[in-house]
Design a protein around this motif. Structure first.
Motif, short mmCIF file in Angstrom:
data_model
loop_
_atom_site.label_atom_id
_atom_site.label_comp_id
_atom_site.label_asym_id
_atom_site.label_seq_id
_atom_site.Cartn_x
_atom_site.Cartn_y
_atom_site.Cartn_z
N ASP A 1 49.35 -40.26 -43.07
CA ASP A 1 48.69 -38.88 -43.22
C ASP A 1 47.27 -38.86 -42.59
N THR A 2 47.08 -40.30 -42.11
CA THR A 2 45.56 -40.17 -41.24
C THR A 2 45.90 -40.46 -39.89
N PRO A 3 46.03 -39.66 -39.02
CA PRO A 3 46.21 -40.23 -37.78
C PRO A 3 45.16 -41.00 -36.90
N TYR A 4 45.20 -41.64 -36.16
CA TYR A 4 44.47 -42.48 -35.39
C TYR A 4 44.83 -42.83 -34.11
N LYS A 5 43.72 -43.15 -33.42
CA LYS A 5 44.16 -43.43 -31.83
C LYS A 5 44.18 -44.95 -31.55
N VAL A 6 45.40 -45.19 -30.81
CA VAL A 6 45.57 -46.50 -30.45
C VAL A 6 44.87 -46.87 -29.06
N PRO A 7 44.18 -48.09 -29.24
CA PRO A 7 43.76 -48.35 -27.61
C PRO A 7 44.74 -49.55 -27.08
N PHE A 8 44.76 -49.16 -25.88
CA PHE A 8 45.67 -50.02 -24.90
C PHE A 8 45.06 -51.42 -24.92
N PRO A 9 45.95 -52.38 -24.79
CA PRO A 9 45.51 -53.71 -24.90
C PRO A 9 44.69 -54.15 -23.63
N THR A 10 43.51 -54.83 -23.92
CA THR A 10 42.63 -55.46 -22.83
C THR A 10 43.42 -56.27 -21.80
N PRO A 11 43.38 -55.65 -20.52
CA PRO A 11 44.07 -56.26 -19.31
C PRO A 11 43.40 -57.73 -18.94
N TYR B 1 52.99 -50.41 -26.95
CA TYR B 1 51.97 -49.39 -27.19
C TYR B 1 52.54 -47.82 -27.40
N LYS B 2 53.70 -47.60 -27.05
CA LYS B 2 54.39 -46.48 -27.32
C LYS B 2 54.62 -46.42 -29.02
N ILE B 3 55.03 -47.33 -29.37
CA ILE B 3 55.74 -47.70 -30.86
C ILE B 3 54.21 -47.44 -31.84
N ASP B 4 53.17 -48.39 -31.17
CA ASP B 4 52.04 -48.31 -31.94
C ASP B 4 51.56 -46.80 -32.20
N THR B 5 51.53 -45.95 -31.08
CA THR B 5 51.07 -44.70 -30.98
C THR B 5 51.95 -43.90 -32.08
N LEU B 6 53.13 -43.94 -31.96
CA LEU B 6 54.07 -43.32 -32.77
C LEU B 6 53.67 -43.54 -34.17
#
Length: 584
Positions: free
Chosen positions: A438-448, A425-430
């Motif tokens: 060049d186009t930031p986006y929000k990464v959802p946390f995996p569905t538990p 999750y940290k790497i995907d967010t990074l």
């Protein structure tokens, strides 16, 4: 000014709260490098407790470096200090092992140099250094926004003066009239540390700023090695590894003019016609003439497809060196490391070449790297093994006959399933921000959808702290009868809290259950030191000592048990075990 409370001091090591006689690295160290401590990035050193007075039977090693040394994104147990501690503990179960990390994100050789004197004071048996990737963009780097002084001499002077309250007052006054640092190109409002540090700093290969980075790295590392040499403390430096094949350059120079376009069209035409040899020849000429990162990277891709691994690796390294956004160390730094090692007669852990041995085509890529330079689980394991083997080669300890085999060490790596989910999750967010897009986006946390992911979400959201999360994970593994993973979690808790009886006891009994008798003895002895009344720990210790044919210590523990339990029926079984072990 000191008496009035003005100013600040941020020592490297501070008293551990609630643990008399113990130190821990401070989580405030990064603030010492900023005129206004509130402007410091939110980075800190992982918490490790160690004894103020180093015991005679202790092997103490200190790790220095940036985020790759610290173990980002896995944390303490996923990095060099955590993995090496586990490996040495398994190899030398009769020794007290302390591998203390002082590594943290965004720092470079200036911070390493600044911490040397405080590290020397805690009497390490060796210091391990893995650093260089932050030399341009990290705090006080040659091309970083996270610094005020620019020249190498001015930065060294700052390191000497920064503790003086008068100097801190002067800094405060100057900061009131200084403009705010520029935001990173393409990331003015972005929150990532990479964006804040870059600050429009495109540094061409061979430029004045590039040469400044080389000069500061070599100069600072020479001072660091001199200090440790004078103190009689051995140092192991590591060569620097990064993603050579699967990370395209962040910023490449753009060639101008018709000649470039003409040659590029000729290359494309040859490629489409299936004339691979002619295409590669043309691309090679373009790379050599225009010397851009993208040209060299494209050449590397073409060569790797043709099976020319050595030439491909050379092209990829040239592409990395010409990447003008310098988040990866240039190859010149590895040359500096090797040259200084020769000058100071210091061993080198050749991390880069070691990783290449386990990389496809002998070129480091996504198989071992998470993005541009942070290793994945296997990559960190190989990084650590490189240092482990180097320590064995130089004979830091006398007897390596019980060195833990690589295959067993890999099975016992202290990165839990929760850690792996959080790391991804940290790497995907990074990667969802500058400089990867060049186009930031929000990464959802995996569905538990399972227990492990639910625990990962609980930790990520702050509903559980690390301790509660690990205890829940340990309970889950015990319920699933997953003894291997349960032992890893228990050992992490025992290492995290060396003065708490419960984790030591649980770890010792789990080691006993898998017949790891030397390590069972280690942790059960710790448990009894902390709680001598624990008769279950003493029983387990007797069984472990008997299995190791250590009859005299087993009899001693049995005598103490009789004093504690009297004629308890369990005593008879222990006595029979001791008598059986005495037979030839």
């Amino acid at each position: 000014m000191r008496l009035s409370g003005f100013g600040h001091t941020y020592p490297l090591f501070v008293d551990a709260k609630g643990m008399p006689g113990y130190y821990q690295p401070s989580d405030q160290v990064i603030k010492r490098y900023f005129n206004d401590p509130k402007q410091a990035p939110n980075v800190s050193i992982d918490t490790i407790y160690f004894q103020k007075q180093k015991p005679d039977d202790t092997l103490r090693i200190v790790v220095q470096g940036g985020s790759s040394a610290a173990g980002f994104p896995y944390g303490r147990w996923g990095g060099l200090a955590g993995m090496l501690n586990d490996r040495l503990e398994a190899t030398f179960p009769d020794k007290n092992i302390e591998v203390i990390t002082t590594a943290m994100s965004a720092v470079n050789s200036y911070t390493l140099l600044d911490l040397v004197d405080e590290i020397i004071e805690v009497q390490p048996d060796a210091v391990l250094i893995y650093a260089g990737h932050n030399e341009f963009i990290g705090v006080m780097g040659a091309g970083s926004a996270l610094t005020s002084a620019q020249s190498h001499g001015a930065k060294l002077l700052f390191l000497k003066l920064k503790e003086l309250r008068l100097y801190q007052l002067m800094q405060r006054v100057v900061s009131w009239f200084s403009p705010a640092p520029p935001a990173a190109k393409g990331g003015a409002e972005r929150g990532t540390l990479m964006a804040k540090a870059a600050a429009n700093r495109e540094i061409p290969f061979g430029s004045e700023l590039y040469e400044q980075g080389k000069t500061q790295f070599e100069g600072n590392m020479r001072l660091i090695l001199s200090k440790y040499q004078q103190a009689g403390i051995p140092v192991v430096m590591g060569t620097l590894a990064s993603n050579e094949k699967d990370q395209k350059p962040f910023v490449s120079a753009q060639p101008q003019g018709d000649e470039w376009q003409t040659k590029w069209e000729a290359y494309r035409t040859a490629l489409e016609a299936g004339e691979d040899k002619l295409a590669i020849q043309g691309l090679t000429e373009m790379a050599e003439q225009f010397d851009t990162a993208n040209a060299w990277f494209t050449l590397g891709n073409a060569l790797i497809l043709k099976g020319e691994q050595d030439k491909a690796r050379e092209a990829y390294l040239k592409a990395k060196d010409r990447d003008q956004l310098r988040f990866r160390a240039p190859e010149a730094f590895n040359d500096i490391i090797r040259n200084l090692a020769t000058e100071f007669n210091t061993p080198v852990a050749d991390v880069q070449n070691y990783m290449r041995q386990y990389s496809k085509d002998g070129v480091i890529g996504d198989r071992l790297m998470l993005e541009h330079l942070h290793p994945n689980k296997r990559g960190y394991f190989l990084l650590t093994e490189s240092y482990f083997n180097t320590l064995r080669t130089i004979g830091l300890m006398a007897d390596w006959s019980r060195a833990q085999p690589s295959a067993i060490a890999w099975r016992e790596v202290s990165i839990t399933e929760v850690d792996e989910i959080l790391a991804k999750y940290k790497i995907d967010t990074l990667k969802a921000d500058f400089p990867f897009t060049d186009t930031p986006y929000k990464v959802p946390f995996p569905t538990p959808t399972d227990t492990v992911t639910q625990l990962a979400l609980a930790r990520q959201s702050g509903k559980q702290n690390w301790i509660a999360n690990m205890q829940s994970l340990l309970g889950h593994y015990r319920q699933q009868q997953n003894h291997g993973q349960a032992l890893i979690v228990a050992r992490m808790l025992a290492q995290a809290f060396p003065t708490q009886h419960g984790p030591q006891f649980a770890t010792g009994m789990l080691f006993l259950g898998v017949k790891e008798y030397p390590r069972a003895v280690k942790y059960l002895n710790k448990a009894l030191e902390l709680e001598p009344k624990n008769t279950e720990a003493r029983k387990g210790l007797v069984y472990a000592l008997v299995a190791l044919k250590k009859i005299a210590p087993a009899e001693q523990q049995l005598t103490m048990l009789k004093q504690q339990l009297g004629n308890d029926p369990s005593i008879q079984g222990l006595e029979r075990a001791v008598r059986a072990a005495q037979k030839p």
